[in-house]
Design an enzyme around this catalytic site. Sequence first.
Site, PDB file in Angstrom:
ATOM      1  N   THR A 130      -8.295   0.506   5.403  1.00 12.01           N
ATOM      2  CA  THR A 130      -7.043   0.264   5.744  1.00 12.01           C
ATOM      3  C   THR A 130      -6.590  -0.968   6.611  1.00 12.01           C
ATOM      4  O   THR A 130      -7.534  -1.512   7.399  1.00 12.01           O
ATOM      5  CB  THR A 130      -6.798   1.510   6.883  1.00 12.01           C
ATOM      6  OG1 THR A 130      -5.443   1.304   7.275  1.00 12.01           O
ATOM      7  CG2 THR A 130      -7.668   1.673   7.917  1.00 12.01           C
ATOM      8  N   ASP A 131      -5.450  -1.350   6.625  1.00  5.47           N
ATOM      9  CA  ASP A 131      -5.123  -2.637   7.201  1.00  5.47           C
ATOM     10  C   ASP A 131      -4.991  -2.170   8.789  1.00  5.47           C
ATOM     11  O   ASP A 131      -4.888  -3.171   9.676  1.00  5.47           O
ATOM     12  CB  ASP A 131      -3.653  -3.110   6.653  1.00  5.47           C
ATOM     13  CG  ASP A 131      -2.511  -2.020   6.639  1.00  5.47           C
ATOM     14  OD1 ASP A 131      -2.873  -0.748   6.945  1.00  5.47           O
ATOM     15  OD2 ASP A 131      -1.426  -2.559   6.402  1.00  5.47           O
ATOM     16  N   GLU A 132      -5.064  -0.967   8.956  1.00  7.40           N
ATOM     17  CA  GLU A 132      -4.847  -0.542  10.601  1.00  7.40           C
ATOM     18  C   GLU A 132      -5.973  -1.037  11.248  1.00  7.40           C
ATOM     19  O   GLU A 132      -5.731  -1.147  12.648  1.00  7.40           O
ATOM     20  CB  GLU A 132      -4.429   0.914  10.522  1.00  7.40           C
ATOM     21  CG  GLU A 132      -3.418   1.282   9.944  1.00  7.40           C
ATOM     22  CD  GLU A 132      -2.915   2.798  10.409  1.00  7.40           C
ATOM     23  OE1 GLU A 132      -3.220   3.223  11.316  1.00  7.40           O
ATOM     24  OE2 GLU A 132      -2.521   3.604   9.378  1.00  7.40           O
ATOM     25  N   TYR A 157      -8.261   6.914  14.972  1.00 12.26           N
ATOM     26  CA  TYR A 157      -8.456   6.803  13.255  1.00 12.26           C
ATOM     27  C   TYR A 157      -8.476   5.252  12.999  1.00 12.26           C
ATOM     28  O   TYR A 157      -9.687   4.947  12.210  1.00 12.26           O
ATOM     29  CB  TYR A 157      -7.086   7.001  12.397  1.00 12.26           C
ATOM     30  CG  TYR A 157      -6.896   6.499  11.348  1.00 12.26           C
ATOM     31  CD1 TYR A 157      -7.851   6.959  10.217  1.00 12.26           C
ATOM     32  CD2 TYR A 157      -6.079   5.686  10.859  1.00 12.26           C
ATOM     33  CE1 TYR A 157      -7.796   6.397   8.872  1.00 12.26           C
ATOM     34  CE2 TYR A 157      -5.857   5.126   9.565  1.00 12.26           C
ATOM     35  CZ  TYR A 157      -6.852   5.371   8.739  1.00 12.26           C
ATOM     36  OH  TYR A 157      -6.726   4.981   7.328  1.00 12.26           O
ATOM     37  N   LYS A 161     -12.463   3.620  11.308  1.00  9.64           N
ATOM     38  CA  LYS A 161     -12.226   3.014   9.991  1.00  9.64           C
ATOM     39  C   LYS A 161     -13.095   1.623  10.362  1.00  9.64           C
ATOM     40  O   LYS A 161     -13.650   0.894   9.465  1.00  9.64           O
ATOM     41  CB  LYS A 161     -11.184   2.774   9.420  1.00  9.64           C
ATOM     42  CG  LYS A 161     -10.486   4.166   8.874  1.00  9.64           C
ATOM     43  CD  LYS A 161     -11.612   4.730   7.625  1.00  9.64           C
ATOM     44  CE  LYS A 161     -11.229   3.872   6.435  1.00  9.64           C
ATOM     45  NZ  LYS A 161     -12.022   4.560   5.349  1.00  9.64           N
TER      46      LYS A 161
END
Length: 351
Positions: A130-132, A157, A161
């Site tokens: 993810t870009d998060e 989260y 990741k």
Amino acid sequence: MKILVTGGAGFIGSAVVRLAVSRGHKVVNLDALTYAACLDNVASVSDNPLYAFEQADIRDRGALDLIFAAHAPDAVMHLAAESHVDRSIDGPGDFVETNITGTYNMLEAARSHWESRGRPESFRFHHVSTDEVFGSLPADPAVKFTEDTPYDPRSPYSASKAASDHLVRAWHETYGLPVVLSNCSNNYGPYHFPEKLIPVVILNALAGKPLPIYGRGENVRDWLYVEDHADALLTVVERGAVGRSYNIGGENERSNLELVRTLCTILDELRPAAAPYAEQIAFVADRPGHDARYAIDPSRIREELGWRPSVTVEEGLRRTVQWYLDNEDWWRPLQAREGVGQRLGTARAAQ
């Protein structure tokens, strides 16, 4: 190619499974069938001879070894993950166990399989992220996430990741495992589990309930239609350079408020109500640690692999709304699952 897809009964994973089978790949769908999974997502391919399903948890290394031995995949597309930020705030342990320990188990099972087959250069382990993991961006539209952006996760989260991304890179550098990685922006589209913003807004609107928007709705996201994402992921696993990472974005930045207003306008047209749906918008207490903006620079995947998104956010949202209007039999039973329809992620705010 025979592809082992983890999380293939989930939102993005099922889009990958459906598309891969349609393109003639053999697909083994490995899924634990936790709360957000639904085998109806892959019903269209369930009887296809190219498709097989294995119910297993990526935290169970023994089960993974048996599945690798039984199916001997040419590639792994690792999508299985806990992914809802609000749930990670309330229960971070599940995210650590699944996203970090589960990825470790997948890497070790894949490495064992790869080594047992003579370390073929054609094997791929594609880790989907993810870009998060990159943190939060300023409002300046010229500033976007690239593959070289330093990691700066802000939630349990995204931290889990980020850790899994680091493990994948380490297994490539240390053991030579042929890996590719991708980091995507916010996905939306058909089969989206009804706890994320877009399906929540659509289903609350139809039910006459408030349309909750965190804070003032100023948080900006880059929206990627899930079927575009599935196409990009297959492009990466088929043609991505070993050890390389690719940012996948929709090139469709919108604030949450803009997005919700667009959904309301589409619903006004497709399912008119007594009053405009925008009158149901309700601003609620913000999520703890809510990142201000995400935006992807997809130059690398465009220039190296020739991929770019094909669906604008307006077109994609219209398709999505129409799909939910046409598929009540799919989403209605899911609303009874644990946590759906409840406000989650307020643990810190309540202290």
